[in-house]
Design an enzyme around this catalytic site. Structure first.
Site, PDB file in Angstrom:
ATOM      1  N   ASN A  71      -4.610   6.102  -2.116  1.00 25.55           N
ATOM      2  CA  ASN A  71      -4.104   6.427  -0.775  1.00 25.55           C
ATOM      3  C   ASN A  71      -3.407   7.780  -0.723  1.00 25.55           C
ATOM      4  O   ASN A  71      -3.392   8.434   0.315  1.00 25.55           O
ATOM      5  CB  ASN A  71      -3.156   5.328  -0.271  1.00 25.55           C
ATOM      6  CG  ASN A  71      -3.944   4.106   0.151  1.00 25.55           C
ATOM      7  OD1 ASN A  71      -5.137   4.188   0.413  1.00 25.55           O
ATOM      8  ND2 ASN A  71      -3.287   2.961   0.221  1.00 25.55           N
ATOM      9  N   HIS A 131      -2.153  -3.210  -6.845  1.00 23.29           N
ATOM     10  CA  HIS A 131      -2.689  -2.792  -5.545  1.00 23.29           C
ATOM     11  C   HIS A 131      -4.209  -2.992  -5.517  1.00 23.29           C
ATOM     12  O   HIS A 131      -4.958  -2.273  -6.176  1.00 23.29           O
ATOM     13  CB  HIS A 131      -2.322  -1.319  -5.291  1.00 23.29           C
ATOM     14  CG  HIS A 131      -2.698  -0.856  -3.924  1.00 23.29           C
ATOM     15  ND1 HIS A 131      -3.341   0.327  -3.684  1.00 23.29           N
ATOM     16  CD2 HIS A 131      -2.534  -1.445  -2.705  1.00 23.29           C
ATOM     17  CE1 HIS A 131      -3.547   0.458  -2.391  1.00 23.29           C
ATOM     18  NE2 HIS A 131      -3.073  -0.601  -1.780  1.00 23.29           N
ATOM     19  N   SER A 140       0.828  -1.214   0.000  1.00 18.55           N
ATOM     20  CA  SER A 140       0.000   0.000   0.000  1.00 18.55           C
ATOM     21  C   SER A 140       0.855   1.254   0.000  1.00 18.55           C
ATOM     22  O   SER A 140       0.399   2.315  -0.420  1.00 18.55           O
ATOM     23  CB  SER A 140      -0.851   0.055   1.268  1.00 18.55           C
ATOM     24  OG  SER A 140      -1.802  -0.946   1.255  1.00 18.55           O
TER      25      SER A 140
END
Ligand SMILES: NC(=O)c1ccc[n+]([C@@H]2O[C@H](COP(=O)([O-])OP(=O)(O)OC[C@H]3O[C@@H](n4cnc5c(N)ncnc54)[C@H](O)[C@@H]3O)[C@@H](O)[C@H]2O)c1
Length: 325
Positions: free
Chosen positions: A231, A181, A160
């Site tokens: 993210n 991912h 991540s």
């Protein structure tokens, strides 16, 4: 208006059309021929993510070897996959329980397990890692497997927050290394971020994109930058919500309500933090602030550090920003 002649003035229309047809068919056929089809996948790490990816890959006709450190963990992983498949079957075959059971067994047949990654990788088109988020451990794993996997095997990490190029640096297959991912829970979440480093070949990247599509997911292409797309936007947003609260600009509850009702988000930033795990959020922001100490978006939060130090990690420990039953 004649767009052909506007773009390439002076050439006869027929020649221009032939030129474009040739370019388009060349693009399609070359990528179809060049990108290798992924059929057998070794997934290292049978935790939340690895088990979820194994389930989706097996459900879409791929064969999977799931690797973890002990038989007990692997038993738990397969039990989890079976439970999840049972729920899918119940919905999909409401009036036909036998067909549902057949579906579950057929998918499970595609999954084998092993505690020995070395014996699993030689037959793999893709080795996908979903182990603990620790650079050194990931590098050690790939460095070891690099010597055992065939030259054409593609390696990918589900990290991540770590740079894919740093993980890949322990191998000699930089052109056959990328990032895949996935999002949690994998069977439900449609997105896959496909990450290419500056050394990832186009062929490898295309194979990873096509594999994501074959899983029934929607891939997006990402550069190898901290947090990729999702993210990189989400973590600074959660940190800014924390800073807003720390400055006394709003209560946690009001900030959560505001983002749900004002921005249409399904959870507010504090609810999301408790769902993801505050240790995970801290781990990511610590890594990024070490990489870019002067970036205000990656600045530390005293409250986050305090909660994590107290073991208040969110839903998984029963308390984080909120108390959970
Ligand atoms: N949890 C998430 O929401 C999420 C989302 C996207 C990506 N990720 C990433 O996926 C990876 C795994 O996360 P997770 O949440 O599934 O973790 P997890 O703790 O649930 O699972 C990790 C598994 O890896 C196993 N493992 C550790 N070292 C190993 C080794 N050397 N060889 C074989 N197995 C090993 C552990 O026994 C464990 O079963 C991490 O890199 C994480 O950053 C997590």
């Amino acid at each position: 208006m004649d767009y052909c002649n506007d773009l390439l003035p002076g050439l006869p229309k027929k020649a221009i059309m032939a030129f474009f047809t040739h370019q388009i068919s060349r693009g399609f056929s070359s990528s179809a021929v060049r990108s290798a089809v992924i059929k057998h996948v070794t997934i290292i790490g049978g935790g939340q993510m690895g088990a979820g990816i194994a389930q989706v890959a097996a459900s879409t006709g791929h064969t999977v070897t799931l690797v973890d450190t002990s038989e007990d963990i692997l038993k738990k992983s397969v039990k989890g996959i079976q439970g999840s498949l049972n729920r899918v079957a119940k919905k999909k075959f409401t009036d036909k329980p036998e067909a549902g059971e057949e579906f579950v067994q057929k998918v499970l047949k595609n999954v084998s397990t092993s505690t020995d990654a070395a014996s699993a990788v030689p037959a793999s088109d893709l080795v996908l890692e979903a182990i603990v988020e620790n650079l050194k451990i990931k590098q050690d794993l790939f460095g070891r497997l690099d010597k055992l996997a065939p030259a054409n095997t593609i390696f990918a990490s589900n990290t991540s927050s770590l740079p894919i190029s740093d993980i890949a640096s322990s191998t000699s297959r930089l052109d056959r290394f990328g990032g895949l991912h996935f999002f949690n829970p994998v069977p439900m979440m449609k997105l896959v971020e496909v990450i290419g480093t500056s050394a990832t070949s186009q062929e490898t990247f295309d194979s990873l994109l096509n594999f994501s599509k074959a899983l029934g997911k929607t891939p997006v292409s990402c550069k190898d930058t901290p947090g990729f797309i999702v993210n990189r936007l989400l973590v600074p947003y959660m940190m800014e919500a924390l800073r807003l609260y720390e400055r006394g600009h709003g209560s946690k509850e009001d900030i959560d309500i505001a983002m749900k009702l004002g921005a249409g988000y399904p959870m507010g930033p504090f609810e999301l933090g408790d769902y993801v795990g505050l240790d995970t959020v801290k781990f990511i922001i610590d890594g990024w602030s070490a990489m870019e100490p002067n970036n205000p978006l990656f600045a530390q939060s005293e409250l986050l550090n305090k909660l994590v130090a107290e073991g208040k990690l969110g839903r998984k420990t029963g308390e984080g920003f909120y108390k959970h039953k």
